[in-house]
Write a protein that holds these residues in place. Structure first.
Motif, PDB file in Angstrom:
ATOM      1  N   THR A  12      -4.879  15.352  78.567  1.00 40.67           N
ATOM      2  CA  THR A  12      -5.861  15.173  79.942  1.00 40.67           C
ATOM      3  C   THR A  12      -7.214  14.376  79.545  1.00 40.67           C
ATOM      4  O   THR A  12      -7.653  13.619  80.331  1.00 40.67           O
ATOM      5  N   ALA A  13      -7.684  14.673  78.256  1.00 40.66           N
ATOM      6  CA  ALA A  13      -8.991  13.974  78.012  1.00 40.66           C
ATOM      7  C   ALA A  13      -8.690  12.523  77.983  1.00 40.66           C
ATOM      8  O   ALA A  13      -9.583  11.696  78.658  1.00 40.66           O
ATOM      9  N   ALA A  14      -7.570  12.096  77.368  1.00 44.68           N
ATOM     10  CA  ALA A  14      -7.171  10.803  77.356  1.00 44.68           C
ATOM     11  C   ALA A  14      -7.292  10.037  78.897  1.00 44.68           C
ATOM     12  O   ALA A  14      -7.613   8.923  78.927  1.00 44.68           O
ATOM     13  N   ARG A  15      -6.562  10.846  79.598  1.00 42.15           N
ATOM     14  CA  ARG A  15      -6.374  10.270  81.058  1.00 42.15           C
ATOM     15  C   ARG A  15      -7.539  10.127  81.906  1.00 42.15           C
ATOM     16  O   ARG A  15      -7.626   9.209  82.528  1.00 42.15           O
ATOM     17  N   ALA A  43     -13.303  14.082  74.026  1.00 45.85           N
ATOM     18  CA  ALA A  43     -12.085  14.871  73.798  1.00 45.85           C
ATOM     19  C   ALA A  43     -12.463  16.329  73.241  1.00 45.85           C
ATOM     20  O   ALA A  43     -11.732  17.297  73.451  1.00 45.85           O
ATOM     21  N   ALA A  44     -13.335  16.419  72.279  1.00 42.90           N
ATOM     22  CA  ALA A  44     -13.712  17.667  71.594  1.00 42.90           C
ATOM     23  C   ALA A  44     -13.984  18.824  72.329  1.00 42.90           C
ATOM     24  O   ALA A  44     -13.493  19.990  72.175  1.00 42.90           O
ATOM     25  N   GLY A  82      -4.247  22.601  72.618  1.00 41.11           N
ATOM     26  CA  GLY A  82      -5.241  21.701  72.125  1.00 41.11           C
ATOM     27  C   GLY A  82      -4.587  20.131  72.452  1.00 41.11           C
ATOM     28  O   GLY A  82      -5.512  19.142  72.984  1.00 41.11           O
ATOM     29  N   MET A  83      -3.410  20.028  72.234  1.00 37.32           N
ATOM     30  CA  MET A  83      -2.675  18.664  72.472  1.00 37.32           C
ATOM     31  C   MET A  83      -2.661  18.418  73.880  1.00 37.32           C
ATOM     32  O   MET A  83      -2.891  17.243  74.389  1.00 37.32           O
ATOM     33  N   HIS A 102      -6.157  19.255  65.349  1.00 38.16           N
ATOM     34  CA  HIS A 102      -5.713  20.136  64.189  1.00 38.16           C
ATOM     35  C   HIS A 102      -7.215  20.623  63.485  1.00 38.16           C
ATOM     36  O   HIS A 102      -7.105  21.737  62.898  1.00 38.16           O
ATOM     37  N   MET A 103      -8.203  19.852  63.632  1.00 36.21           N
ATOM     38  CA  MET A 103      -9.419  20.178  63.032  1.00 36.21           C
ATOM     39  C   MET A 103     -10.245  21.257  63.647  1.00 36.21           C
ATOM     40  O   MET A 103     -10.528  22.263  63.264  1.00 36.21           O
TER      41      MET A 103
END
Length: 266
Positions: A34-37, A51-52, A28-29, A5-6
């Motif tokens: 994908t970044a978390a995985r 992640a950013a 973005g979600m 959201h930022m």
């Protein structure tokens, strides 16, 4: 999720109305998942930073898909920019629209139509992004300017010093009400006064805090008192205590947004 959201809010300020923020949030979600995985601590970077970059890339891809400008329009815009740059170098100033059109070999009306078409599309120059420049080169910044950050650090430092310099009873009330979220009844029992008296003390303390900060930041805003009186002498001593609690360097070294840390007296 807050990071998504930022990043979306950072982009939103320069987007036209046809771009839906819900679509950006969804993109973005998906990038966040994908970044978390794929995140690996061995990368040596915090997950938020990792992640950013993924989220920003996903937002830019989504914006590209929503860009109404055709490739031919983008090519003509680049030609216009080249012509303007060359004319500016020759003339020593920014060229007029007529001069630019003449340099491009087109009519002024055609140049104006091209600019109108461009304004209907996404205003971000996504075609100019490079891996080296990244999205930070075109996305609006939500951070304070360096000057604003310095002012905010100094203001918070003076607030901290003003609270610490309050007379003991006033400081106990301020700490209890604003930093410890204690009820009036509990503070009143500790000080041996009524709850209405606690309300009066709080009002007095807030006035002193306001004048104490103004004495350092904007002396013209300090409430006037009778010169030479007891109140005036007490106020001057209070202002001097604030001024002497920390140095200029110590105030600026306090990070903006750090807040006020107040320890409760025994």
């Amino acid at each position: 999720m807050a990071l998504v959201h930022m990043e979306v809010r950072a982009v939103a300020a320069r987007l036209p109305g046809h771009v839906h923020l819900d679509d950006l949030v969804s993109a973005g979600m998906a990038a966040l998942v994908t970044a978390a995985r794929s995140f690996d601590e061995s990368y040596g970077v915090p997950f938020a930073r990792f992640a950013a970059r993924r989220i920003k890339g996903a937002l830019l891809d989504e914006l590209r898909s929503a860009d109404w400008a055709t490739r031919s329009l983008r090519a003509r815009v680049r030609a216009r920019d080249t012509a303007q740059d060359e004319l500016a170098a020759k003339l020593g100033r920014m060229p007029s629209a007529l001069e630019t059109a003449t340099e491009m070999g087109i009519e002024l009306a055609e140049l104006e139509r091209m600019q109108a078409d461009l304004h209907q599309s996404v205003v971000l120059r996504l075609d100019q992004l490079t891996v080296e420049a990244g999205s930070d080169a075109v996305l609006p910044s939500v951070n304070d300017t360096p000057e604003a950050a310095i002012v905010e650090r100094e203001r918070q430092a003076y607030l901290r010093d003003a609270v610490h310099a309050l007379p003991e009873r006033l400081r106990v009330v301020v700490e209890g009400c604003f930093f410890q979220d204690r009820p009036f009844k509990e503070i009143a029992e500790e000080l041996g006064v009524t709850e209405s008296r606690i309300s009066q003390i709080r009002a007095e303390a807030l006035n002193m805090l306001r004048d104490g900060m103004n004495s350092q930041l904007d002396p013209d805003m300090v409430s006037p008192v009778r010169a030479g009186g007891v109140v005036a002498r007490r106020r001057e001593a209070y202002y001097a205590a604030i001024a002497g609690r920390s140095s200029y360097g110590a105030r600026l070294s306090m990070p903006a947004g750090h807040g006020v840390s107040v320890e409760r007296s025994a």
